[in-house]
Write an enzyme that holds these catalytic residues in place. Structure first.
Site, PDB file in Angstrom:
ATOM      1  N   ASP A 152      36.702  37.218  43.841  1.00 20.96           N
ATOM      2  CA  ASP A 152      37.097  37.894  42.605  1.00 20.96           C
ATOM      3  C   ASP A 152      38.430  37.359  42.068  1.00 20.96           C
ATOM      4  OD1 ASP A 152      36.733  39.763  40.587  1.00 20.96           O
ATOM      5  OD2 ASP A 152      36.361  41.434  41.955  1.00 20.96           O
ATOM      6  N   ASP A 207      32.423  43.441  33.791  1.00 18.48           N
ATOM      7  CA  ASP A 207      31.526  44.209  34.665  1.00 18.48           C
ATOM      8  C   ASP A 207      30.424  44.939  33.901  1.00 18.48           C
ATOM      9  OD1 ASP A 207      33.178  43.371  36.642  1.00 18.48           O
ATOM     10  OD2 ASP A 207      33.879  45.360  37.235  1.00 18.48           O
TER      11      ASP A 207
HETATM   12  C1  GLA Z   1      35.610  43.444  39.873  1.00 23.18           C
HETATM   13  C2  GLA Z   1      34.258  42.751  39.929  1.00 23.18           C
HETATM   14  C3  GLA Z   1      33.196  43.758  40.314  1.00 23.18           C
HETATM   15  C4  GLA Z   1      33.535  44.388  41.663  1.00 23.18           C
HETATM   16  C5  GLA Z   1      34.921  45.010  41.616  1.00 23.18           C
HETATM   17  C6  GLA Z   1      35.391  45.446  42.985  1.00 23.18           C
HETATM   18  O1  GLA Z   1      35.675  44.369  38.849  1.00 23.18           O
HETATM   19  O2  GLA Z   1      33.956  42.158  38.701  1.00 23.18           O
HETATM   20  O3  GLA Z   1      31.917  43.150  40.354  1.00 23.18           O
HETATM   21  O4  GLA Z   1      33.472  43.387  42.660  1.00 23.18           O
HETATM   22  O5  GLA Z   1      35.881  44.086  41.130  1.00 23.18           O
HETATM   23  O6  GLA Z   1      36.679  45.991  42.958  1.00 23.18           O
END
Ligand code: GLA
Length: 412
Positions: A152, A207
């Site tokens: 990430d 997301d």
């Molecule tokens: C980010 C990612 C998500 C998830 C969260 C976890 O937002 O894009 O897919 O992995 O972090 O904290």
């Protein structure tokens, strides 16, 4: 030899052992879009060893594993502290048996084990990130038996995306275990332009939320719906292919949208050759959810070995016509009603002729004879010599696979 292979083979040679077999294995980790499950969408921070073991059990007993969903991925919030040598530990409360034992459990079921980290000093949920510990963490993951790493991009001020992801790629490579590398920087620096030689898939958007059509802004983060992601991911088709995929984020099927919306979401992800990473509680699925996620004909469209991402060819009266070329001159067509009202459409073959500028193939149902199957009803619909009139509910699809029967059969 592809550029990616050259880069990887050179990396191996530089690392001291010309292990061509290993480079080959890395290359072959994602010849078709990766399939599995991840904890984030449904469980968020509330994960533990017992739940993950039950999920692994359910992946097998529900038939999902048999459909190709092989990765069991733990997302954010598995972490404990680093020890006195800087080695990352899992949370002793959530995972008392440790990650190695959990990986062994998952492997014994014929499944693969995925884990999550972040290129910055902390993950998005504030757990320890891998910054400054890349080689150490990669070695730990390899020792634990990790098969998939989602990496990430939170808490990375002043870091360069490409350099940071390349650093972890090299660390994984040096660790000597084929670990699928999933890049998650939300499309912020156009990873489709640089990530093909670094990872196997890259997120193209922010997301996903469990909504078909919405954009939610929570200040320092946000969530977007299926439609919003669809429109951002669709134009990127030329960057996807075997070994490197656009990732429009994990699935929300079974998490609260309507059955029609879930079916459309799943179909469109398959048309886009997206990684199929389930986001629901697979221990407790409705019959409808299970029927969607285990439809092998639809999954075969996603997993087609040609590895070409489909596209939206045209839109008429709120109805979108999506195409995906498949092996052996087959084609998938997904007719998507993007409105909330039912739509009746006439499938007139002369309307449906198309040309794909990636494969340079033409779909010519006016001249070639195809048989076709409705992939959601499972019904063989005969051949393309007559038109069909169909009604599609709001936010739903009709999806077909066309198989060439007779070339240049001039129809009356
Ligand atoms: C980010 C990612 C998500 C998830 C969260 C976890 O937002 O894009 O897919 O992995 O972090 O904290």
């Amino acid at each position: 030899m592809k550029l990616k292979s050259v880069v990887l083979l050179t990396a191996v040679a530089l690392l001291g052992g010309a292990n061509h077999g290993y480079a080959q294995k890395w290359e072959e980790l994602a010849k078709t879009p990766p399939m599995g499950w991840s904890s984030w969408n449904k469980f968020n921070r509330k994960i533990n060893e017992k739940a993950i073991k039950e999920i692994a059990d359910a992946m097998v007993s529900s038939g999902l594993a048999d459909c190709g969903y092989v990765y069991v991925n733990i997302d954010d919030c598995w972490h404990g502290e680093r020890d006195e040598n800087g080695k990352i530990q899992c949370s002793p409360e959530k995972f008392p048996g440790g990650m190695k034992a959990l990986a062994d459990y998952i492997h014994a079921k014929g499944l693969k084990f995925g884990l999550y980290s972040d290129a910055g000093c902390k993950t998005c949920a504030g757990e320890p990130g891998s910054l400054g510990h890349e080689y150490q963490d990669a070695k730990t993951y390899a020792d634990w038996g990790v098969d998939y790493l989602k990496y990430d991009w939170c808490n990375t001020p002043d870091q360069n995306t490409k350099a940071s992801y390349r650093l972890m790629r090299d660390a994984l490579y040096a660790a000597g275990r084929p670990i699928l590398f999933s890049i998650c920087e939300w499309g912020s620096t156009k990873p489709w332009e640089w990530a093909g030689e670094i990872g196997h898939m890259w997120r193209t958007t922010g997301d996903i939320g469990c909504d078909f059509d919405s954009e939610k802004d929570y200040g320092d983060w946000g969530e977007i719906g299926v439609l919003q992601i669809l429109d951002k991911n669709e134009p990127l088709r030329r960057y996807a292919g075997p070994g490197h995929w656009n990732d429009p984020d994990m699935l929300e099927v079974g998490n609260g949208m309507s059955e029609n919306e879930d079916r459309a979401h799943f179909s469109l992800w398959c048309m886009m050759a997206a990684p199929l990473i389930l986001g629901n509680d697979v221990r407790d699925m409705s019959a409808e959810t299970k029927a969607i996620l285990t439809n092998k004909d639809v999954i075969a469209v996603d997993q087609d070995p040609l590895g070409v991402q489909g596209w939206r060819f045209f839109t008429r009266n709120g109805v979108e016509y999506w195409y995906k070329p498949l092996v052996n001159d087959d084609w998938a067509i997904c007719v998507f009603n993007r409105t909330t009202e039912p739509k009746t459409v006439k499938l007139d073959w002369k309307d449906l002729i198309t040309y794909d500028n990636i494969t340079r193939r033409t779909f010519k149902p006016d001249r070639n004879l195809y048989s076709f199957k409705n992939l959601w009803t499972g019904k063989d619909e005969g051949v393309t010599d007559v038109t069909r009139t169909i009604t599609i509910p709001g936010y739903d699809v009709a999806m077909y696979r066309f198989t060439l029967v007779d070339r240049e059969n001039v129809l009356p």
